[in-house]
Design an enzyme around this catalytic site. Sequence first.
Site, PDB file in Angstrom:
ATOM      1  CB  THR A 157       2.744  10.426   1.762  1.00  0.00           C
ATOM      2  OG1 THR A 157       3.469   9.040   2.212  1.00  0.00           O
ATOM      3  CG2 THR A 157       3.464  10.323   0.632  1.00  0.00           C
ATOM      4  NE  ARG A 185       4.940   0.259   5.310  1.00  0.00           N
ATOM      5  CZ  ARG A 185       4.251   1.573   5.146  1.00  0.00           C
ATOM      6  NH1 ARG A 185       5.560   2.758   4.845  1.00  0.00           N
ATOM      7  NH2 ARG A 185       2.894   1.572   4.889  1.00  0.00           N
ATOM      8  CB  VAL A 186       9.226  -1.375   1.200  1.00  0.00           C
ATOM      9  CG1 VAL A 186       8.997  -0.242   0.142  1.00  0.00           C
ATOM     10  CG2 VAL A 186      10.518  -1.701   1.615  1.00  0.00           C
ATOM     11  N   GLY A 187       6.124   0.891   2.315  1.00  0.00           N
ATOM     12  CA  GLY A 187       5.464   1.108   1.377  1.00  0.00           C
ATOM     13  C   GLY A 187       5.177   1.681   0.285  1.00  0.00           C
ATOM     14  CG  ASP A 188       2.080   4.100  -0.757  1.00  0.00           C
ATOM     15  OD1 ASP A 188       1.914   4.061   0.299  1.00  0.00           O
ATOM     16  OD2 ASP A 188       1.519   5.227  -1.608  1.00  0.00           O
ATOM     17  CB  THR A 208      -1.168  10.741   0.691  1.00  0.00           C
ATOM     18  OG1 THR A 208      -1.070  10.273   1.669  1.00  0.00           O
ATOM     19  CG2 THR A 208      -1.531  10.908  -0.416  1.00  0.00           C
ATOM     20  N   GLY A 209      -1.683   8.156   2.094  1.00  0.00           N
ATOM     21  CA  GLY A 209      -2.550   7.118   2.571  1.00  0.00           C
ATOM     22  C   GLY A 209      -1.515   5.201   2.963  1.00  0.00           C
ATOM     23  N   GLY A 211      -0.117   2.667   3.018  1.00  0.00           N
ATOM     24  CA  GLY A 211       0.446   2.308   1.325  1.00  0.00           C
ATOM     25  C   GLY A 211      -0.386   0.283   1.014  1.00  0.00           C
TER      26      GLY A 211
HETATM   27  N1  ASP Z   1       1.752   5.612   1.693  1.00  0.00           N
HETATM   28  C1  ASP Z   1       2.478   6.342   3.054  1.00  0.00           C
HETATM   29  C2  ASP Z   1       3.115   4.650   2.913  1.00  0.00           C
HETATM   30  O1  ASP Z   1       1.872   4.333   3.765  1.00  0.00           O
HETATM   31  C3  ASP Z   1       2.126   7.387   3.874  1.00  0.00           C
HETATM   32  C4  ASP Z   1       1.427   7.973   3.600  1.00  0.00           C
HETATM   33  O2  ASP Z   1       0.931   8.412   2.034  1.00  0.00           O
HETATM   34  O3  ASP Z   1       0.612   8.733   4.407  1.00  0.00           O
HETATM   35  O4  ASP Z   1       4.008   4.495   3.428  1.00  0.00           O
END
Ligand code: ASP
Length: 293
Positions: A157, A185-188, A208-209, A211
């Site tokens: 991200t 799909r929707v993340g954070d 980031t990480g 979601g």
């Molecule tokens: N946070 C992002 C998501 O889950 C991916 C990421 O930051 O690595 O969409």
Amino acid sequence: MFSLIVHGGAGPHRDQEDGAGAQEGCLAAARAGAEVLAKGGSALDAVELAARLLEDDPRFNAGTGAVLNVDGEVELDASVMDGETLRAGAVAVVKTVKNPVSLARLVMERTPHVMLVGEGADAFARSQGIPAIAPGALITPLQRARWLEAQGAKHGTIGAVALDARGQVAAATSTGGTSGKLKGRVGDSPLIGAGTVADSRWGGVSSTGLGEFIIRVGLARTVLEGMRRGLTPDAAAAEGIAELVRIGGDGGAIAVRTSGEVGWAFSSERMAGAWARDGGREGTFFERTGSVR
Ligand code: ASP
């Protein structure tokens, strides 16, 4: 006084072999955002510019170079928040926009809504004069090859948080999400309080990480709460990441406090990033030393 910090995503080393290149891309974006702030520009303009540069840099999973979903398509998520007014804008599952962070800002400024998704978000982009990019234009050969090889879950991200000379804070986050994700799909990253938050009374945060974990601990809001209680950005970010790790998650957060300090923490092997403050102070970060940060 002004400050700005950006990240290029947290993850395992295999997701980003080119650590020097990632830090270089982050530093270029941080410097460009800091230049806006040095001229008296707003935190909002600074984070939008920094995020756009990172979206355009194919080394990061946002905009150009985003990972592909299960069908080999790009579906982009982004958000922005203005800590002065607490207005926010977000888009999710966008397919035809080169710079989703700017579309998120338009949602904030030109609609009564906070989030638009899918076809509706793409149609709103057209109504605002943002041209549709050619299908596949954001897909880089590297991401296509990774998709064809179906190499496990990739993610990443980009994010930017700034404090301007007027004492106002803004934050922005943009992503292609996780590779091989289900359609829709929707993340954070587009969710206020999870991927992004800003409140000029205390500071701003971008996460980031994975979601699916970040959403459940409301990571950005958790870090902001730490700063509200008086923690430094480093300590607040570390506290938020500890919550993430507690439920089996893994990731990172960057933060700026209204008093001017920048900070970050991550539990993953690496998180590329850079910061710039008034007086020409600047730095980059990449590998973790110790358990967090
Ligand atoms: N946070 C992002 C998501 O889950 C991916 C990421 O930051 O690595 O969409």
